[in-house]
Design an enzyme around this catalytic site. Sequence first.
Site, mmCIF file in Angstrom:
data_model
loop_
_atom_site.group_PDB
_atom_site.id
_atom_site.type_symbol
_atom_site.label_atom_id
_atom_site.label_comp_id
_atom_site.label_asym_id
_atom_site.label_seq_id
_atom_site.Cartn_x
_atom_site.Cartn_y
_atom_site.Cartn_z
ATOM 1 N N SER A 240 0.749 -1.303 -0.096
ATOM 2 C CA SER A 240 0.015 0.048 0.039
ATOM 3 C C SER A 240 0.804 1.264 -0.016
ATOM 4 C CB SER A 240 -0.820 0.011 1.334
ATOM 5 O OG SER A 240 -2.000 1.141 1.168
ATOM 6 N N GLN A 241 1.688 1.474 1.068
ATOM 7 C CA GLN A 241 2.450 2.613 1.181
ATOM 8 C C GLN A 241 3.603 2.651 0.105
ATOM 9 O OE1 GLN A 241 2.400 5.711 2.369
ATOM 10 N NE2 GLN A 241 0.414 5.275 3.244
ATOM 11 N N ARG B 129 11.549 -9.733 -1.447
ATOM 12 C CA ARG B 129 11.701 -11.286 -1.392
ATOM 13 C C ARG B 129 11.000 -11.590 -2.954
ATOM 14 N NH1 ARG B 129 7.625 -12.836 3.022
ATOM 15 N NH2 ARG B 129 5.847 -11.965 2.298
ATOM 16 N N HIS C 119 5.798 4.817 10.165
ATOM 17 C CA HIS C 119 4.870 4.369 11.405
ATOM 18 C C HIS C 119 5.878 4.283 12.305
ATOM 19 C CE1 HIS C 119 1.930 3.666 14.143
ATOM 20 N NE2 HIS C 119 1.779 2.295 14.079
ATOM 21 N N GLU D 12 -6.870 4.824 14.196
ATOM 22 C CA GLU D 12 -7.341 3.757 13.366
ATOM 23 C C GLU D 12 -8.142 2.875 14.361
ATOM 24 O OE1 GLU D 12 -3.419 2.697 12.156
ATOM 25 O OE2 GLU D 12 -3.006 1.209 13.562
ATOM 26 N N GLU E 224 -27.835 3.456 3.471
ATOM 27 C CA GLU E 224 -28.150 4.609 4.458
ATOM 28 C C GLU E 224 -26.790 4.509 5.389
ATOM 29 O OE1 GLU E 224 -30.840 6.347 4.054
ATOM 30 O OE2 GLU E 224 -29.731 7.786 5.640
HETATM 31 N N1 LIG Z 1 -1.296 1.062 4.729
HETATM 32 C C1 LIG Z 1 -1.287 2.583 4.910
HETATM 33 O O1 LIG Z 1 -1.920 3.165 4.070
HETATM 34 C C2 LIG Z 1 -0.345 3.004 5.957
HETATM 35 C C3 LIG Z 1 0.732 2.365 6.465
HETATM 36 N N2 LIG Z 1 1.620 3.052 6.999
HETATM 37 C C4 LIG Z 1 2.777 2.261 7.608
HETATM 38 O O2 LIG Z 1 3.462 1.954 6.517
HETATM 39 C C5 LIG Z 1 4.152 0.737 6.777
HETATM 40 C C6 LIG Z 1 3.765 -0.154 5.389
HETATM 41 O O3 LIG Z 1 2.369 -0.446 5.569
HETATM 42 P P1 LIG Z 1 1.622 -1.142 4.386
HETATM 43 O O4 LIG Z 1 1.906 -0.245 3.220
HETATM 44 O O5 LIG Z 1 0.177 -1.274 4.808
HETATM 45 O O6 LIG Z 1 2.133 -2.514 4.146
HETATM 46 P P2 LIG Z 1 1.691 -3.779 3.232
HETATM 47 O O7 LIG Z 1 1.119 -4.639 4.134
HETATM 48 O O8 LIG Z 1 0.908 -3.098 2.141
HETATM 49 O O9 LIG Z 1 3.119 -4.230 2.797
HETATM 50 C C7 LIG Z 1 3.219 -5.272 1.993
HETATM 51 C C8 LIG Z 1 4.690 -5.409 1.307
HETATM 52 O O10 LIG Z 1 5.508 -5.746 2.200
HETATM 53 C C9 LIG Z 1 6.242 -6.819 1.615
HETATM 54 N N3 LIG Z 1 6.712 -7.772 2.450
HETATM 55 C C10 LIG Z 1 6.127 -8.633 3.284
HETATM 56 N N4 LIG Z 1 6.914 -9.366 4.092
HETATM 57 C C11 LIG Z 1 8.225 -9.127 3.590
HETATM 58 C C12 LIG Z 1 9.435 -9.731 3.765
HETATM 59 N N5 LIG Z 1 9.438 -10.514 4.727
HETATM 60 N N6 LIG Z 1 10.512 -9.588 2.862
HETATM 61 C C13 LIG Z 1 10.377 -8.327 1.891
HETATM 62 N N7 LIG Z 1 9.267 -7.566 1.624
HETATM 63 C C14 LIG Z 1 8.014 -8.108 2.570
HETATM 64 C C15 LIG Z 1 5.112 -7.418 0.646
HETATM 65 O O11 LIG Z 1 6.031 -8.266 -0.304
HETATM 66 P P3 LIG Z 1 5.253 -9.814 -0.654
HETATM 67 O O12 LIG Z 1 4.402 -9.598 -1.883
HETATM 68 O O13 LIG Z 1 6.417 -10.346 -1.232
HETATM 69 O O14 LIG Z 1 4.669 -10.293 0.607
HETATM 70 C C16 LIG Z 1 4.438 -6.383 -0.035
HETATM 71 O O15 LIG Z 1 5.343 -5.948 -0.814
HETATM 72 C C17 LIG Z 1 3.900 0.208 8.076
HETATM 73 O O16 LIG Z 1 4.636 0.750 8.909
HETATM 74 C C18 LIG Z 1 2.452 0.967 8.330
HETATM 75 O O17 LIG Z 1 1.995 1.219 9.659
HETATM 76 C C19 LIG Z 1 1.469 4.324 7.553
HETATM 77 C C20 LIG Z 1 0.335 4.867 6.930
HETATM 78 C C21 LIG Z 1 -0.517 4.396 6.242
HETATM 79 C C1 LIG Z 2 -6.056 4.594 9.298
HETATM 80 C C2 LIG Z 2 -5.180 3.436 9.069
HETATM 81 C C3 LIG Z 2 -3.518 3.606 8.944
HETATM 82 O O1 LIG Z 2 -3.115 4.282 10.301
HETATM 83 C C4 LIG Z 2 -3.784 4.652 7.864
HETATM 84 C C5 LIG Z 2 -4.293 4.253 6.436
HETATM 85 O O2 LIG Z 2 -3.263 5.795 8.114
HETATM 86 C C6 LIG Z 2 -2.995 2.368 8.713
HETATM 87 O O3 LIG Z 2 -2.285 2.098 9.494
HETATM 88 O O4 LIG Z 2 -3.307 1.869 7.556
HETATM 89 MG MG LIG Z 3 -2.413 6.552 9.817
HETATM 90 MG MG LIG Z 4 -1.830 2.929 11.261
#
Ligand SMILES: NC(=O)C1=CN([C@@H]2O[C@H](COP(=O)(O)OP(=O)(O)OC[C@H]3O[C@@H](n4cnc5c(N)ncnc54)[C@H](OP(=O)(O)O)[C@@H]3O)[C@@H](O)[C@H]2O)C=CC1
Ligand SMILES: CC[C@](O)(C(C)=O)C(=O)O
Ligand SMILES: [Mg+2]
Ligand SMILES: [Mg+2]
Length: 337
Positions: free
Chosen positions: A27-28, A48, A107, A194, A226
């Site tokens: 996602s990020q 990986r 984060h 969250e 709704e």
């Molecule tokens: N989601 C969001 O919108 C937000 C997230 N954050 C923070 O950002 C960070 C990332 O969150 P988010 O984007 O949700 O994460 P995701 O769950 O989307 O991350 C998944 C990614 O991590 C990779 N991954 C998982 N395990 C491994 C590993 N062992 N080695 C290498 N790559 C790996 C996956 O690859 P594979 O396909 O190989 O599994 C995939 O590319 C966190 O700290 C989160 O708290 C902050 C603000 C908002």
């Molecule tokens: C609201 C959820 C969140 O903190 C974000 C999108 O900011 C997360 O950890 O995904």
């Molecule tokens: Mg957040």
């Molecule tokens: Mg969060």
Amino acid sequence: MAKVYYAKDADLKHLEGKTVAVVGYGSQGHAQVQNLRDSGVDVVIGLRKGNSWDRAEKDGFTVQPVAEAVKQADVVQLLMPDEVQANVYQNEVAPHLKAGAALFFSHGFNIHFEQIVPPKDVDVVLIAPKGPGHLVRRVFAEGFGVPALIAVQQDATGKAKDLGLAYAEGIGATRAGVIETSFQEETETDLFGEQSVLCGGVSELVKNGFETLTEAGYQPEIAYFECLHELKLIVDLMYEGGLAGMRYSVSDTAEYGDYMSGHRVVGPASREAMKAVLKEIQDGSFARKWIEENKNGRREFNRIAEAEKNHPIEEVGSKLRKTMAWIDESEKETIKQ
Ligand SMILES: NC(=O)C1=CN([C@@H]2O[C@H](COP(=O)(O)OP(=O)(O)OC[C@H]3O[C@@H](n4cnc5c(N)ncnc54)[C@H](OP(=O)(O)O)[C@@H]3O)[C@@H](O)[C@H]2O)C=CC1
Ligand SMILES: CC[C@](O)(C(C)=O)C(=O)O
Ligand SMILES: [Mg+2]
Ligand SMILES: [Mg+2]
């Protein structure tokens, strides 16, 4: 008053000649690395082998095993799930991190709860977008940005904040505002938001409203519109004009009902529950439980996730959304990945 940085306070030159390794393409990860590339930053992705690796290569990126990507990087941004970061850091990041490099997070969980303890010779910086990754990309591509928080935990080079602001500029956050904070404040407020409001609170409100209507014999399709569909439209008004902006647009009948009934539904009991949730975040018990849950194979997490997928609101919602031509199918696919 919070210190807020904008484009005039940031300079991409602090990233010139440097390589940014983004670890993770979820996602990020996909959003931040695509925005950085569009901003002219030299990026590489650490992963990986698997789905994300294939997708990132298809999107034209240089993808390498995490250790290889880290070896050449001046900035390493960890964008894997919080619960896997400590392990990957220990085995694949720490042994290869250059002295004087910068370790970035979006984060503060792993730093604040001491799951990752970086060496003293690296900068440790937080750039935490206040929005989901898919929106971080979409809004940037539209020419705007999602706001973010910045914190510096360790300033080994004396340039950590400049580097952080340059990174925030690269992902588009300075277009919207970057607020100065600490890892502690970001971690605790993000977890609280969250759990109590954005994800946990709203989901329960939606399900309880839906169930109350359907149990009383009303049609599930109407209950869906709704309690879930229209929520976005109402929240859009709050986003644009605060609570007053929403109340200006709805009928006086709705506004009177809001004042009479809202605090009966979300009242003192909810406030007490919110305080309890916040306390468990602050004293570390939520973090300990989440870390333990992962060590135990996420049994509770998986059980609840499965039950939630089968809630009747999801069934009726998935049928109704197929009729909504304005919801871009390809966008839905991206969001599911
Ligand atoms: N989601 C969001 O919108 C937000 C997230 N954050 C923070 O950002 C960070 C990332 O969150 P988010 O984007 O949700 O994460 P995701 O769950 O989307 O991350 C998944 C990614 O991590 C990779 N991954 C998982 N395990 C491994 C590993 N062992 N080695 C290498 N790559 C790996 C996956 O690859 P594979 O396909 O190989 O599994 C995939 O590319 C966190 O700290 C989160 O708290 C902050 C603000 C908002
Ligand atoms: C609201 C959820 C969140 O903190 C974000 C999108 O900011 C997360 O950890 O995904
Ligand atoms: Mg957040
Ligand atoms: Mg969060």
